[in-house]
Design an enzyme around this catalytic site. Structure first.
Site, mmCIF file in Angstrom:
data_model
loop_
_atom_site.group_PDB
_atom_site.id
_atom_site.type_symbol
_atom_site.label_atom_id
_atom_site.label_comp_id
_atom_site.label_asym_id
_atom_site.label_seq_id
_atom_site.Cartn_x
_atom_site.Cartn_y
_atom_site.Cartn_z
ATOM 1 N N LYS A 177 -40.619 -62.831 -37.274
ATOM 2 C CA LYS A 177 -40.867 -64.002 -36.424
ATOM 3 C C LYS A 177 -40.391 -65.253 -37.142
ATOM 4 C CE LYS A 177 -44.111 -67.022 -35.803
ATOM 5 N NZ LYS A 177 -43.247 -68.194 -35.572
ATOM 6 N N GLU A 252 -45.413 -67.627 -50.216
ATOM 7 C CA GLU A 252 -44.801 -68.772 -50.898
ATOM 8 C C GLU A 252 -45.279 -70.008 -50.161
ATOM 9 O OE1 GLU A 252 -43.404 -68.734 -53.588
ATOM 10 O OE2 GLU A 252 -42.955 -66.599 -53.732
ATOM 11 N N CYS A 286 -39.945 -76.970 -50.330
ATOM 12 C CA CYS A 286 -41.157 -76.637 -51.097
ATOM 13 C C CYS A 286 -41.010 -77.154 -52.515
ATOM 14 C CB CYS A 286 -41.354 -75.131 -51.186
ATOM 15 S SG CYS A 286 -41.343 -74.340 -49.618
ATOM 16 N N GLU A 387 -49.411 -82.312 -50.363
ATOM 17 C CA GLU A 387 -48.000 -82.092 -50.002
ATOM 18 C C GLU A 387 -47.706 -82.850 -48.706
ATOM 19 O OE1 GLU A 387 -46.582 -78.170 -48.650
ATOM 20 O OE2 GLU A 387 -44.978 -78.408 -50.122
HETATM 21 C C1 UN1 Z 1 -37.974 -73.935 -50.144
HETATM 22 O O1 UN1 Z 1 -37.984 -75.155 -50.009
HETATM 23 O O2 UN1 Z 1 -38.905 -73.245 -49.686
HETATM 24 O O3 UN1 Z 1 -34.664 -74.324 -55.024
HETATM 25 C C2 UN1 Z 1 -36.862 -73.173 -50.753
HETATM 26 C C3 UN1 Z 1 -34.412 -74.822 -53.928
HETATM 27 C C4 UN1 Z 1 -33.776 -73.958 -52.869
HETATM 28 C C5 UN1 Z 1 -34.816 -73.175 -52.134
HETATM 29 C C6 UN1 Z 1 -35.956 -74.002 -51.603
HETATM 30 N N1 UN1 Z 1 -32.828 -73.075 -53.505
HETATM 31 O O4 UN1 Z 1 -34.672 -75.985 -53.662
#
Ligand code: UN1
Length: 499
Positions: A177, A252, A286, A387
């Site tokens: 999904k 994650e 992230c 965040e």
């Molecule tokens: C994410 O934001 O979940 O290291 C992944 C990085 C990218 C991946 C980010 N290669 O910023």
């Protein structure tokens, strides 16, 4: 720019189908509101059918030799190389980030497909000595079964590849999904896998929202593993939902990533790293740098330069030449990011630049937010702890290396961290003492490569990792094998051996 609007369907057991009740949702360009696609809003019944299809395809897929599964991934990578530019352009329209970054997103999926294709001929186990004579002891990997993959919108093809490629190479089948904001690019990955030879039912796609389709996958008794990238709140809800069946859950989640600028840092490098990590992808990674911990001796200089660089960034449609920063993904995120203006003020921080929507000209049609820098932020302030997931960063002043490390570690998250310093001893101390899953030396907090584990400590996850060989541990069960060729029943830990 006019874009053809298409109507899409779910993929279940190799057939393209509408949702069971015919409901749909729309996908729009976040930069200008243009309608890009209409997708099925999947129901629990759709998820049931998708899980049944995945289960039905499982035995055939797990029994296909892994090198052959790998060849399908290689082929998919090659198709993606040919289509990279088209995919990147389509992604910029759907997700908003600038073309250079969407090219990077596609490249990351290509890298992952090649890498995991190679695992088809590795996927190492161990062969160890047995404590008994004429006996062999080794370990190998078994697939887990049916994988439920739930992915976010900020890396619409890369993150799905992080989940699907290792799941598939290990012999699992999948119910996928994708995020409701970016289903088009996630679907492109699946279309390419099918073109590369993936058998029917091995990957099934149900479009829709977390509350129904996502929840149905998480709670389905015949799904063995949930892999999820997204918010910490949703990760906790998934963990609870999956607990009833003791499903494996790989998460994650959020980050409050930090760049430390030590007093001896190369400030040109540091400022470039800060601006790229804080405002690239409009801060919607992230791994984005949302805290900058700066030694007091260089604080004023770094603050001045970061503000000037932030103000020099050009906002616009990601397909236009000269755009540095695209829109944020949707109205909800824009509202959330905007709400942190009052929170920052209440925290007593100083707004150095930004802090509001960008509405000049065409920008008013999209979800644009000005790159925002807060100064003199207390390490405990909400803007230094929560965040925000937008182009917002908080500058924090410290007076020593030890204080910088303590402040850096003082969050509920632990994804990415970095330090700019020329002192090799401090660099090694930082590598040891920053309690995050990723640490960079003299680089920003973004830019992880797929051949190393990706993930974090504390509230960033639950101990699992995407990418690298670590991903194989998510998508397989270890199996220990003992082969006794002594012709006797030997008893481990009991038999007295005489040699
Ligand atoms: C994410 O934001 O979940 O290291 C992944 C990085 C990218 C991946 C980010 N290669 O910023």
């Amino acid at each position: 720019m006019t874009v053809a609007t298409a109507t899409y369907k779910n993929l279940i057991g190799g057939e393209w189908v509408d949702s069971s009740d015919g409901a749909t949702f729309e996908v729009k360009d976040p930069a200008n509101g243009e309608l890009l696609g209409v997708f099925p809003e999947s129901t629990r019944e759709d998820v049931d059918r998708a899980v049944a299809a995945a289960r039905g395809a499982y035995d055939k897929w797990r029994l296909m030799p892994a090198p052959h599964r790998g060849e399908i991934l290689y082929k998919a990578a090659e198709i993606m190389v040919e289509r990279k530019e088209d995919l990147a352009r389509e992604m910029t329209r759907e997700m908003g980030k600038v073309l250079a970054e969407t090219r990077g997103d596609v490249q990351e999926a290509i890298d992952m497909l090649y890498y995991m294709g190679g695992e088809g001929r590795r996927m190492f186990g161990e062969v160890v000595p047995s404590e008994l004579p004429d006996k062999m002891a080794l370990s190998t990997r078994l697939p887990v079964g049916v994988v439920g993959a739930i992915t976010p919108w900020n890396f619409p093809i890369a993150i799905p590849s992080w989940k699907l490629a290792p799941a598939l190479i290990c012999g699992n089948t999948v119910v996928f999904k994708p995020a409701e904001d970016t289903p088009i690019l996630s679907l492109r990955l699946v279309e390419i896998l099918i073109e590369a030879g993936l058998p029917k039912g091995v990957v099934n796609v149900v479009f829709g929202h977390g509350a129904v389709a996502g929840d149905a996958i998480v709670k389905h008794a015949d799904v063995d593993l949930i892999t999820f990238t997204g918010s910490t709140a949703t990760g906790k809800a998934i963990t609870k939902g999956a607990a009833e069946d003791l499903k494996r859950v790989s998460l994650e989640l959020g980050g409050k990533n930090v760049i430390i600028v030590h007093e001896d840092a190369d400030l040109d490098l540091a400022v470039e790293g800060i601006v790229w990590s804080a405002f690239g992808t409009s801060g919607q990674r992230c791994t984005a740098a949302s805290r900058i911990v700066i030694h007091e001796k260089v604080y004023d200089e770094v603050a001045k330069r970061v503000v000037a660089a932030a103000e020099a960034l050009t906002l616009g449609h990601g397909l236009e030449d000269g755009t540095d920063v695209g829109p944020v993904i949707n109205q909800k995120q824009l509202d959330r990011i905007s709400s942190y203006r009052a929170i920052g003020e209440a925290d007593g921080a100083t707004l150095l630049t930004g802090g509001e929507r960008a509405t000049e000209g065409d920008l008013a049609d999209g979800f644009f937010y000005k790159p925002t820098v807060w100064g003199n932020v207390s390490p405990k302030a909400r803007i230094a702890q929560e965040e925000i997931f937008g182009p917002v960063t908080a500058l924090i002043k410290v007076s020593s290396f030890d204080e910088a490390i303590a402040v850096a570690n003082d969050t509920t998250y632990g994804l990415s961290s970095s330090i700019f310093t020329k002192d090799v001893n401090l660099a090694f101390k930082a590598m040891r003492d920053l309690y995050t899953g990723i640490t960079y030396i003299n680089a920003g907090t973004t830019g992880a490569e797929i051949q190393l584990p990706f993930g974090g400590t504390k509230g960033t996850g639950n101990g699992h990792r995407d990418a690298g060989t670590a991903a194989l541990d998510v998508y397989t069960e270890w199996k220990a094998l003992y082969i006794d060729f002594s012709g006797k029943i030997q008893k481990a830990q009991i038999d007295e051996l005489t040699f």
